[in-house]
Design an enzyme around this catalytic site. Structure first.
Site, PDB file in Angstrom:
ATOM      1  NE  ARG A  43      -3.005  -3.084   0.488  1.00  0.00           N
ATOM      2  CZ  ARG A  43      -3.476  -4.045   1.393  1.00  0.00           C
ATOM      3  NH1 ARG A  43      -3.167  -4.038   2.383  1.00  0.00           N
ATOM      4  NH2 ARG A  43      -4.669  -4.601   0.798  1.00  0.00           N
ATOM      5  CG  ASP A  79      -6.040 -11.898   2.907  1.00  0.00           C
ATOM      6  OD1 ASP A  79      -5.351 -12.263   2.048  1.00  0.00           O
ATOM      7  OD2 ASP A  79      -6.156 -10.672   3.265  1.00  0.00           O
ATOM      8  CD  GLU A  80      -9.864  -8.797   3.266  1.00  0.00           C
ATOM      9  OE1 GLU A  80     -10.408  -8.185   3.988  1.00  0.00           O
ATOM     10  OE2 GLU A  80      -8.740  -8.494   2.642  1.00  0.00           O
ATOM     11  CG  ASP A  93      -2.571  -6.386  -1.012  1.00  0.00           C
ATOM     12  OD1 ASP A  93      -3.956  -6.476  -1.718  1.00  0.00           O
ATOM     13  OD2 ASP A  93      -2.719  -6.950   0.151  1.00  0.00           O
ATOM     14  CG  HIS A 153      -5.509  -9.030  -0.997  1.00  0.00           C
ATOM     15  ND1 HIS A 153      -6.009  -7.744  -1.224  1.00  0.00           N
ATOM     16  CD2 HIS A 153      -6.171  -9.676  -0.124  1.00  0.00           C
ATOM     17  CE1 HIS A 153      -7.042  -7.807  -0.024  1.00  0.00           C
ATOM     18  NE2 HIS A 153      -7.166  -8.889   0.491  1.00  0.00           N
ATOM     19  CD1 TRP A 172      -7.197 -13.371   8.669  1.00  0.00           C
ATOM     20  CD2 TRP A 172      -7.934 -11.014   8.685  1.00  0.00           C
ATOM     21  NE1 TRP A 172      -8.205 -13.002   7.474  1.00  0.00           N
ATOM     22  CE2 TRP A 172      -8.503 -11.559   7.431  1.00  0.00           C
ATOM     23  CE3 TRP A 172      -8.231  -9.644   8.984  1.00  0.00           C
ATOM     24  CZ2 TRP A 172      -9.457 -10.955   6.636  1.00  0.00           C
ATOM     25  CZ3 TRP A 172      -9.108  -9.059   8.162  1.00  0.00           C
ATOM     26  CH2 TRP A 172      -9.810  -9.548   6.980  1.00  0.00           C
ATOM     27  CB  THR A 206       1.392   0.848   4.957  1.00  0.00           C
ATOM     28  OG1 THR A 206       1.613  -0.152   3.644  1.00  0.00           O
ATOM     29  CG2 THR A 206       2.284   0.306   5.834  1.00  0.00           C
ATOM     30  CD  GLU A 207      -4.795  -0.641   3.954  1.00  0.00           C
ATOM     31  OE1 GLU A 207      -4.148  -0.529   4.713  1.00  0.00           O
ATOM     32  OE2 GLU A 207      -5.958  -1.652   3.530  1.00  0.00           O
ATOM     33  CG  ASP A 221      -4.106  -1.106  10.391  1.00  0.00           C
ATOM     34  OD1 ASP A 221      -4.431  -2.202  11.346  1.00  0.00           O
ATOM     35  OD2 ASP A 221      -5.023  -1.290   9.203  1.00  0.00           O
TER      36      ASP A 221
HETATM   37  C1  ACM Z   1      -6.055  -9.050   6.341  1.00  0.00           C
HETATM   38  O1  ACM Z   1      -6.031  -8.294   7.196  1.00  0.00           O
HETATM   39  N1  ACM Z   1      -6.814  -9.114   5.147  1.00  0.00           N
HETATM   40  C2  ACM Z   1      -5.524 -10.249   6.540  1.00  0.00           C
END
Ligand code: ACM
Ligand code: ZN
Length: 626
Positions: free
Chosen positions: A180, A344-345, A209, A282, A411, A487-488, A438
């Site tokens: 990020r 993830d996601e 990512d 990602h 997480w 770190t967005e 964060d």
């Molecule tokens: C995550 O925070 N997407 C692992």
């Protein structure tokens, strides 16, 4: 001598001894050692003092040299490093050895003895243990030892201590997202130094990512020619409509030689760098470079905003050819047994509509796209296992079936870690509630922009990695915990250090020190010495621990009230609402009060009768929103 006189002298002596006792140096080591005794002596380290290491032992020599360099920082001298075989005697020296021969200290424990102030010995079973002993010893020095502008200390007086210490958890991690935003090699090294200071042993390096691919892969140059650069970046949280972007091209990547440099730097500090290569999701940056690896064929772009994106790697054969070649280079660069594969996601939208993915589901006899994700991860796991490595994945890898040898990083709360441990798998705890650095550490009204949430340092400190749900046997699968630094909203090195210091110190104590010694007030009292160290190092850090959190709450009769919170032990808040300066004669906060006509709230925090920090103030608006 007169009997009465001698009795008087004896009594006087006892009083003096007691005075001296009460003046014993406060030891501020974080993480707190398991056992620590302060004795009366003082050890004086000066230009004649040497760092003697048991030889032949190249690892101890490196530790000794690093310690000599560290001491040289703020000193007028640099201690000589001498092998024991050439030292003749040990006096006024620091002696490092691996001859502890006590298995109860394990691989990471150590002992420090001050030998009546004559010399300091650090003993362990391993060089790693000696390294941690040196970290503790170095924290006995005052913060000026870092001060390169003022190298005039001709000697250092260290309190004489006896320490026996060992790690509670084997995995003590800090994560760093460089996708990020990206940070210079020099900063990554500084971050590693902070990890070492607090006895962390893993750096989880989030290298790829949607918003940028940051690792040079020679077989696929477009990953960094294309995938490392985004056209612009979303401004703020992106709440404005239309969304606002900064219009600046942003990017960069680490060359393989820079990565080697960082991995080596970490290894010298007993830190393993675990690379994370995200799959199957990602992946926008990789797809922008190689669109043929997506289900739709693109075009794709390196993302310019944050979140979860639907375009992920297709499960076609070419994806695996690509990923295996990428991983081949990753394995060359990172000796870590663990490789993090993300997981993830991953939205399943594209896979549902993709002929090739649907064909894969059929040919592999899978029930649905969740099993397809599991199949994807298992295939990669097999590849990595065949190369002697093990995978870690975010807790989504539990969905559709956990790969046989995978470690789960929990997480989305702690459920993933519990499920993994109950299935006999290892887990690393990194729940968003306690371990996402964060998130805000203080009142969002006065903190720099952060992701959201509220994770003050006392909450991090109170975290217990072993879930109550687990039996003792299952809890052995909880390897430890890790703090994540996404770190967005963190663009510069100083933004990162502000978020991690001092919260990473708090987590280090959770991970290293015995649970029974955890004491928030005692930890809080050790923090100022660490603030001094950050200051001497010139590193930005947060004092939000002393910040008052102002919360609006809705009372029963729809009256809005203000609640004031402090995490300072025995902290008391005095406040005014008429603009006058608060002091101990002002109203003392003890329960929420009606907002009424207030527009400026001034507050002063006190602890044990002393002011803590300056006046804090907030302009208060009557609207119910925060
Ligand atoms: C995550 O925070 N997407 C692992
Ligand atoms: Zn597909």
């Amino acid at each position: 001598m007169n009997r009465y006189l001698s009795l008087l002298i004896l009594l006087l002596g006892l009083v003096l001894v007691n005075c001296k006792r009460t003046e014993k140096a406060q030891i501020n080591i974080i993480p707190k050692p398991e056992k620590l005794y302060v004795s009366d002596g003082i050890f004086t380290l000066d230009a004649d003092s040497r760092i003697i290491f048991e030889d032949p032992n190249p690892a101890l020599r490196l530790i000794a040299e690093a310690l000599a360099d560290s001491i040289a920082g703020g000193s007028s001298f640099k201690p000589k490093v001498v092998p024991y075989s050439l030292a003749k005697s040990i006096e006024n020296d620091i002696f490092l050895s691996m001859n502890l021969n006590d298995s109860t200290f394990g691989e990471e424990g150590y002992q420090i003895r001050s030998n009546n102030g004559q010399f300091i010995s650090i003993q362990a079973n391993t060089a790693r243990g000696v390294f941690y002993g040196v970290q503790s010893l170095y924290q006995l020095f005052p913060a000026e030892v870092y001060d390169l502008m003022n190298q005039n200390h001709q000697e250092w007086e260290l309190p004489a201590v006896t320490i026996s210490d060992k790690a509670r958890f084997a995995y003590r991690g800090m994560h760093l997202d460089v996708s990020r935003h990206m940070f210079p090699v020099e900063f990554v090294k500084q971050y590693i130094d902070l990890l070492a200071m607090y006895k962390y042993n893993h750096l989880h390096w989030h290298l790829t990512d949607d918003q940028g691919w940051r690792i040079e892969i020679k077989a696929f140059p477009k990953l960094t020619e294309v995938g490392a650069w985004r056209n612009e970046t979303l401004v703020g949280h992106g709440g404005a409509r239309p969304k606002v972007y900064d219009g600046q091209v942003y990017g960069g990547f680490y060359t393989q030689s820079e990565i080697r440099e960082i991995v080596d730097y970490a290894a010298l500090r007993y830190i393993t760098v675990i690379p994370e290569i995200e799959m199957p999701a990602h992946a926008s940056a990789a797809l922008a470079a190689y669109p043929e690896l997506g289900c739709t064929g693109g075009p794709y772009k390196v993302e310019t905003s944050w979140g979860v994106f639907e375009d992920i790697f297709c499960t076609k054969e070419e994806t695996f050819t690509f990923l295996e070649q990428v991983l081949d280079e990753v394995l060359e660069l990172f000796p870590s047994t663990y490789i993090h594969i993300g997981g993830d996601e991953a939205p399943k939208t594209r896979w549902k509509a993709c002929k090739q993915c649907q064909q894969r589901i059929k040919s592999e006899g899978l029930a649905d796209e969740h099993e397809l994700q599991s199949w994807f991860i298992q295939r990669i796991e097999k590849y990595l296992n065949a190369h002697g490595r093990k995978i870690i994945g975010w807790d989504e890898i539990l969905e559709g079936g956990l790969p046989p040898d995978a470690t789960v990083m929990s997480w989305r709360g702690i459920a993933g870690g519990i499920a993994a441990a109950q299935m006999g798998h290892d887990a690393i705890m990194t729940p968003g509630s306690h371990c996402y650095l964060d998130h805000y550490q203080g009142d969002p009204a006065v903190e720099p922009l952060a992701f959201g949430g509220y994770t003050p340092i006392s909450k991090v400190y109170a975290y217990e990695p072993i879930p109550e749900e687990l039996t003792e046997k299952q809890s052995k699968h909880i390897l430890g915990a890790q703090a994540n630094v996404w770190t967005e909203y963190l663009k510069m090195p100083e933004d990162i250090t502000y978020m991690v210091l001092p919260r990473m110190a708090a987590l280090s104590e959770v991970l290293w020190s015995p649970v029974k010694s955890r004491n928030w007030e005692n930890f809080y009292d050790r923090l100022p010495a660490h603030f001094e160290r950050y200051k001497a190092l010139g590193i930005n850090y947060s004092m939000s621990v002393n910040q008052i959190k102002v919360e609006k709450i809705q009372a029963a009769d729809s009256v809005i009230q203000l609640n004031l919170k402090t995490e300072v032990p025995n902290g008391m808040i005095y406040y005014t609402t008429n603009g006058s300066t608060p002091d101990t004669l002002s109203a003392r906060f003890d329960q929420p009060f009606d907002l009424a006509e207030i527009d400026l709230l001034k507050m002063q925090l006190y602890r044990n009768g002393q002011k803590v920090g300056d006046i804090q103030q907030r302009a208060i608006s009557v609207s119910a929103d925060k």
